[in-house]
Design a protein around this motif. Structure first.
Motif, PDB file in Angstrom:
ATOM      1  N   PHE A   1       0.384  -1.072   0.220  1.00  0.00           N
ATOM      2  CA  PHE A   1      -0.227  -0.073   0.123  1.00  0.00           C
ATOM      3  C   PHE A   1       0.608   1.586   0.076  1.00  0.00           C
ATOM      4  O   PHE A   1       0.373   2.423  -0.781  1.00  0.00           O
ATOM      5  CB  PHE A   1      -1.084   0.174   1.174  1.00  0.00           C
ATOM      6  CG  PHE A   1      -0.376  -0.013   2.499  1.00  0.00           C
ATOM      7  CD1 PHE A   1      -0.016   0.990   3.156  1.00  0.00           C
ATOM      8  CD2 PHE A   1      -0.116  -1.484   2.954  1.00  0.00           C
ATOM      9  CE1 PHE A   1       0.699   0.629   4.520  1.00  0.00           C
ATOM     10  CE2 PHE A   1       0.311  -1.629   4.419  1.00  0.00           C
ATOM     11  CZ  PHE A   1       0.575  -0.802   4.945  1.00  0.00           C
ATOM     12  N   LEU A   2       2.032   0.952   0.420  1.00  0.00           N
ATOM     13  CA  LEU A   2       2.874   2.128   0.683  1.00  0.00           C
ATOM     14  C   LEU A   2       3.642   2.760  -0.944  1.00  0.00           C
ATOM     15  O   LEU A   2       4.053   3.605  -1.075  1.00  0.00           O
ATOM     16  CB  LEU A   2       4.357   1.532   1.563  1.00  0.00           C
ATOM     17  CG  LEU A   2       3.987   2.604   2.928  1.00  0.00           C
ATOM     18  CD1 LEU A   2       4.591   2.166   3.112  1.00  0.00           C
ATOM     19  CD2 LEU A   2       2.742   3.512   3.348  1.00  0.00           C
ATOM     20  N   VAL A   3       3.491   1.186  -1.367  1.00  0.00           N
ATOM     21  CA  VAL A   3       4.385   1.942  -3.077  1.00  0.00           C
ATOM     22  C   VAL A   3       3.240   2.104  -3.482  1.00  0.00           C
ATOM     23  O   VAL A   3       3.753   2.738  -4.861  1.00  0.00           O
ATOM     24  CB  VAL A   3       4.561   0.097  -3.266  1.00  0.00           C
ATOM     25  CG1 VAL A   3       4.693   0.436  -4.451  1.00  0.00           C
ATOM     26  CG2 VAL A   3       5.189  -0.570  -2.585  1.00  0.00           C
ATOM     27  N   LEU A   4       1.832   1.597  -3.671  1.00  0.00           N
ATOM     28  CA  LEU A   4       0.945   2.259  -4.433  1.00  0.00           C
ATOM     29  C   LEU A   4       0.778   3.977  -3.849  1.00  0.00           C
ATOM     30  O   LEU A   4       0.592   4.583  -4.665  1.00  0.00           O
ATOM     31  CB  LEU A   4      -0.503   1.924  -4.264  1.00  0.00           C
ATOM     32  CG  LEU A   4      -0.296   0.194  -4.714  1.00  0.00           C
ATOM     33  CD1 LEU A   4      -2.240   0.082  -4.394  1.00  0.00           C
ATOM     34  CD2 LEU A   4      -0.733   0.297  -6.348  1.00  0.00           C
ATOM     35  N   LEU A   5       1.405   3.982  -3.547  1.00  0.00           N
ATOM     36  CA  LEU A   5       1.010   5.807  -2.839  1.00  0.00           C
ATOM     37  C   LEU A   5       2.168   6.442  -2.763  1.00  0.00           C
ATOM     38  O   LEU A   5       2.887   7.656  -2.841  1.00  0.00           O
ATOM     39  CB  LEU A   5       1.088   5.721  -1.181  1.00  0.00           C
ATOM     40  CG  LEU A   5      -0.393   5.565  -0.346  1.00  0.00           C
ATOM     41  CD1 LEU A   5       0.162   5.380   0.744  1.00  0.00           C
ATOM     42  CD2 LEU A   5      -1.534   6.168  -1.501  1.00  0.00           C
ATOM     43  N   GLY A   6       3.556   5.570  -3.754  1.00  0.00           N
ATOM     44  CA  GLY A   6       4.467   6.110  -4.227  1.00  0.00           C
ATOM     45  C   GLY A   6       6.199   6.592  -3.247  1.00  0.00           C
ATOM     46  O   GLY A   6       6.869   7.211  -3.546  1.00  0.00           O
ATOM     47  N   VAL A   7       5.583   5.773  -2.338  1.00  0.00           N
ATOM     48  CA  VAL A   7       6.392   5.672  -1.191  1.00  0.00           C
ATOM     49  C   VAL A   7       8.180   4.680  -2.021  1.00  0.00           C
ATOM     50  O   VAL A   7       7.805   3.515  -2.343  1.00  0.00           O
ATOM     51  CB  VAL A   7       6.315   5.055   0.532  1.00  0.00           C
ATOM     52  CG1 VAL A   7       7.582   5.138   1.156  1.00  0.00           C
ATOM     53  CG2 VAL A   7       5.442   5.656   1.021  1.00  0.00           C
ATOM     54  N   ASP A   8       9.395   4.599  -1.939  1.00  0.00           N
ATOM     55  CA  ASP A   8      10.647   4.072  -2.331  1.00  0.00           C
ATOM     56  C   ASP A   8      10.791   3.369  -1.400  1.00  0.00           C
ATOM     57  O   ASP A   8      11.465   3.850  -0.857  1.00  0.00           O
ATOM     58  CB  ASP A   8      11.361   5.283  -3.000  1.00  0.00           C
ATOM     59  CG  ASP A   8      12.460   4.303  -4.097  1.00  0.00           C
ATOM     60  OD1 ASP A   8      11.916   3.211  -4.383  1.00  0.00           O
ATOM     61  OD2 ASP A   8      13.609   4.814  -4.264  1.00  0.00           O
ATOM     62  N   LEU A   9      10.733   2.028  -2.076  1.00  0.00           N
ATOM     63  CA  LEU A   9      11.153   1.112  -0.900  1.00  0.00           C
ATOM     64  C   LEU A   9      12.707  -0.129  -1.304  1.00  0.00           C
ATOM     65  O   LEU A   9      12.773  -0.646  -0.514  1.00  0.00           O
ATOM     66  CB  LEU A   9      10.537  -0.030  -0.572  1.00  0.00           C
ATOM     67  CG  LEU A   9       8.572   0.237   0.061  1.00  0.00           C
ATOM     68  CD1 LEU A   9       8.014  -0.732   0.285  1.00  0.00           C
ATOM     69  CD2 LEU A   9       9.255   1.001   1.668  1.00  0.00           C
ATOM     70  N   HIS A  10      12.973   0.602  -2.019  1.00  0.00           N
ATOM     71  CA  HIS A  10      14.892   0.177  -2.146  1.00  0.00           C
ATOM     72  C   HIS A  10      15.476   0.461  -1.425  1.00  0.00           C
ATOM     73  O   HIS A  10      15.633   1.617  -0.537  1.00  0.00           O
ATOM     74  CB  HIS A  10      15.192   1.172  -3.597  1.00  0.00           C
ATOM     75  CG  HIS A  10      14.683   0.634  -5.002  1.00  0.00           C
ATOM     76  ND1 HIS A  10      13.160   0.950  -5.114  1.00  0.00           N
ATOM     77  CD2 HIS A  10      14.227  -0.647  -5.508  1.00  0.00           C
ATOM     78  CE1 HIS A  10      12.851   0.590  -6.080  1.00  0.00           C
ATOM     79  NE2 HIS A  10      13.407  -1.008  -6.536  1.00  0.00           N
ATOM     80  N   ILE A  11      16.148  -0.203  -1.013  1.00  0.00           N
ATOM     81  CA  ILE A  11      17.322  -0.564  -0.012  1.00  0.00           C
ATOM     82  C   ILE A  11      18.575   0.162  -0.570  1.00  0.00           C
ATOM     83  O   ILE A  11      19.518  -0.900  -1.335  1.00  0.00           O
ATOM     84  CB  ILE A  11      17.768  -1.859   1.157  1.00  0.00           C
ATOM     85  CG1 ILE A  11      16.199  -2.125   2.031  1.00  0.00           C
ATOM     86  CG2 ILE A  11      18.733  -1.081   1.687  1.00  0.00           C
ATOM     87  CD1 ILE A  11      16.239  -2.834   2.320  1.00  0.00           C
ATOM     88  N   LYS A  12      18.968   1.435  -0.022  1.00  0.00           N
ATOM     89  CA  LYS A  12      20.539   1.418  -0.759  1.00  0.00           C
ATOM     90  C   LYS A  12      21.770   1.798   0.285  1.00  0.00           C
ATOM     91  O   LYS A  12      21.139   1.899   1.089  1.00  0.00           O
ATOM     92  CB  LYS A  12      19.978   2.815  -1.576  1.00  0.00           C
ATOM     93  CG  LYS A  12      19.296   3.190  -2.675  1.00  0.00           C
ATOM     94  CD  LYS A  12      18.727   4.798  -2.954  1.00  0.00           C
ATOM     95  CE  LYS A  12      17.318   4.473  -4.254  1.00  0.00           C
ATOM     96  NZ  LYS A  12      17.529   5.630  -4.374  1.00  0.00           N
TER      97      LYS A  12
END
Length: 62
Positions: A50-61
């Motif tokens: 649901f955070l991805v659908l809201l545009g949150v970037d969850l990539h670990i850098k």
């Protein structure tokens, strides 16, 4: 009445088998830090979709 107890899940031997397999794969170069980051990012995206659908970037850098 006879009740049968049925165990589910991993046994201790199965858990040890998987841990040894992970160690051998890490030692032989099949698993590295980059792969762990990609898997962690994928798991975050799966559980927090649901955070991805809201545009949150969850990539670990790094």
């Amino acid at each position: 009445m006879a009740y049968r107890y049925r165990r589910s899940g991993f046994s201790l031997i199965g858990l040890i088998y998987v841990i040894i397999g992970i160690f051998v794969a890490w030692d032989r170069g099949y698993i590295d830090v980059g792969l762990l980051r990609r898997v962690a990012s994928a798991l975050l995206a799966i559980f927090l979709w649901f955070l991805v659908l809201l545009g949150v970037d969850l990539h670990i850098k790094a």
